[in-house]
Motif scaffolding. Structure first.
Motif, short mmCIF file in Angstrom:
data_model
loop_
_atom_site.label_atom_id
_atom_site.label_comp_id
_atom_site.label_asym_id
_atom_site.label_seq_id
_atom_site.Cartn_x
_atom_site.Cartn_y
_atom_site.Cartn_z
N PRO A 12 -3.90 5.27 -3.21
CA PRO A 12 -4.34 3.53 -2.60
C PRO A 12 -5.45 2.71 -3.38
N ILE A 45 0.56 -1.42 -0.38
CA ILE A 45 0.07 -0.42 -0.11
C ILE A 45 1.47 1.41 -0.18
N LYS A 51 1.10 4.23 -2.42
CA LYS A 51 0.36 5.53 -2.30
C LYS A 51 1.96 6.92 -2.86
N GLY A 68 -7.21 0.48 -0.98
CA GLY A 68 -5.67 -0.30 0.02
C GLY A 68 -6.11 0.17 1.37
#
Length: 435
Positions: free
Chosen positions: A152, A112, A116, A179
């Motif tokens: 995410p 994750i 990002k 995410g």
């Protein structure tokens, strides 16, 4: 230390071999349950092949890996199917699922974070299958997948829904990965025509596990891998009279084409656990699947097989055999091996704005498939320079798959609604029964 001297280099293996459950329960707390012996077998491999049920359960409780292969390429689950004890197969299958989930959960925070850190983008890729067999070619699919990524979150839109009655069902399907959501709610599939959604199930039910055991017990034990050790790349040529290196536009990207050489599919098959009746039924099942999938196949609950004869092999005999060629401990294998070479082509572009490493990070978030680490190593260390904007590779002797990256752009204006459930959709947990 005295225990190590008494039991040698492989104390857990020797405990299992001698069916010394008491000593195994003592040593298992201070020794590596994943250790391999000279044949690549873990203690769990041996426990399964020898039918040591108490040892099997103790090893599973202490986290013995189920996915690991020995030098012959077989996992403890494969050996359990060969042995034929239904409860053992179920126990190993249940543990395998849990270990796979645990690995994903351990990796999840890092994945994750990587997602990002990637700038937001929109990507289109076309994939299609084709064959030189006319009937087969007519039923093979093609599609354009659209992928949006923001923070995410990932959204994938596709038109392929299902395969039934020798044709692909078209539709309007969306996968949304979030995410930031809890794992059980992070991946959702939407049917945009029926306006319904379904959460991707995080864990199989006991009924589903029992069904899978039935399928395993009446099917060939298969092991296959694509060998990439000897792969080389050579520039593809174009032109009739004057040959030159092939360079073409793929979508908006100028790409150099390469032939992939020395790609080999190595497969092994075992069926010592099957009766002649099973083999005949399997032929009918395969024909049925080709016309409508698993839904039209019926499996009776399989009973455990009679155990194989107790091997007349001592630990000293077993460990003295040449590495990778141990004596038979369970059912005598009925095996067939096959190695087939394939040619493939790949187009590499220096113009594509994304790197291979970034793409692999994205894919691993939403598709943590079995051989991902090997794919990552192959894609990052063996490919020619650039990004693989087109890949064409055989998947069966008569069928080839082609993936083409046709469009890409970085985006910072993707809207919230793309990654959220529409208010007028309702949940249908059975819309996609195979998910």
């Amino acid at each position: 230390m005295a225990d190590d001297v008494e039991f040698g280099e492989y104390p857990l293996h020797q405990c299992v071999f001698k069916d010394d459950y008491r000593r195994l329960s003592q040593l298992i707390r201070t020794h590596d349950v994943s250790q391999k012996d000279i044949h690549g077998n873990t203690p769990l491999h041996l426990a399964v092949m020898l039918g040591r049920n108490e040892c099997i359960q103790l090893l599973l409780v202490h986290g013995a890996p189920v996915k690991v292969k020995n030098l012959q390429g077989w996992t403890p689950l494969a050996e359990a199917i060969s042995y034929g004890d239904r409860q053992t197969i179920l126990s190993l299958l249940r543990k395998l699922k849990k270990q796979s989930r645990d690995v994903l959960e351990d990796r999840r925070p890092a994945l994750i974070r990587a997602l990002k850190n990637i700038d937001d983008f929109y990507l289109e890729l076309k994939w299609d299958f084709h064959s030189w067999v006319p009937l087969v070619s007519r039923i093979l699919p093609s599609d354009v997948c659209k992928i949006h990524k923001r923070g995410p979150c990932i959204r994938l839109d596709t038109t392929l829904v299902d395969f039934n009655d020798m044709h692909w069902e078209r539709g309007d399907i969306t996968f949304v990965f979030n995410g930031d959501a809890p794992p059980k709610q992070s991946l959702t599939v939407l049917d945009n025509k029926q306006k319904v959604f379904q959460r991707i199930r995080y864990q199989e039910s006991e009924m589903e596990l029992e069904d899978e055991v039935d399928i395993l017990m009446c099917s060939d034990i298969m092991a296959a891998q694509m060998s990439t050790k000897n792969i080389t790349f050579s520039r593809a040529q174009s032109g009739w009279l004057f040959r030159e290196d092939k360079t073409e536009m793929v979508g908006n990207f100028k790409a150099d084409f390469y032939a992939v050489n020395n790609m080999t599919l190595e497969s092994r098959k075992r069926r010592e656990h099957l009766s002649s009746e099973d083999i005949q039924k399997n032929k009918a099942i395969i024909e049925n699947i080709s016309k409508g999938g698993w839904d039209n196949c019926e499996f009776d609950r399989r009973q455990s097989l009679p155990p194989p004869p107790v091997p007349n092999v001592s630990w000293e005999d077993y460990i003295s055999f040449n590495p990778g060629n141990p004596p038979t401990l369970g059912r005598t294998p009925i095996a067939k091996e096959n190695s087939k070479g394939f040619r493939a082509t790949i187009a590499m572009s220096e113009d594509f704005p994304m790197t291979v490493e970034v793409l692999l990070d994205v894919l691993e978030v939403v598709a943590p498939f079995k051989q991902f680490q090997k794919l990552r190593e192959f894609m990052t260390s063996k490919l020619p320079s650039g990004f693989p904007v087109k890949i064409e590779i055989p998947v069966f002797p008569t069928v080839s798959a082609k993936v083409t990256f046709t469009f890409f752009e970085w985006r910072n204006d993707l809207e919230d609604y793309l990654f959220k459930l529409p208010d007028d959709y309702h949940e249908d947990p059975n819309r996609f029964p195979d998910l």
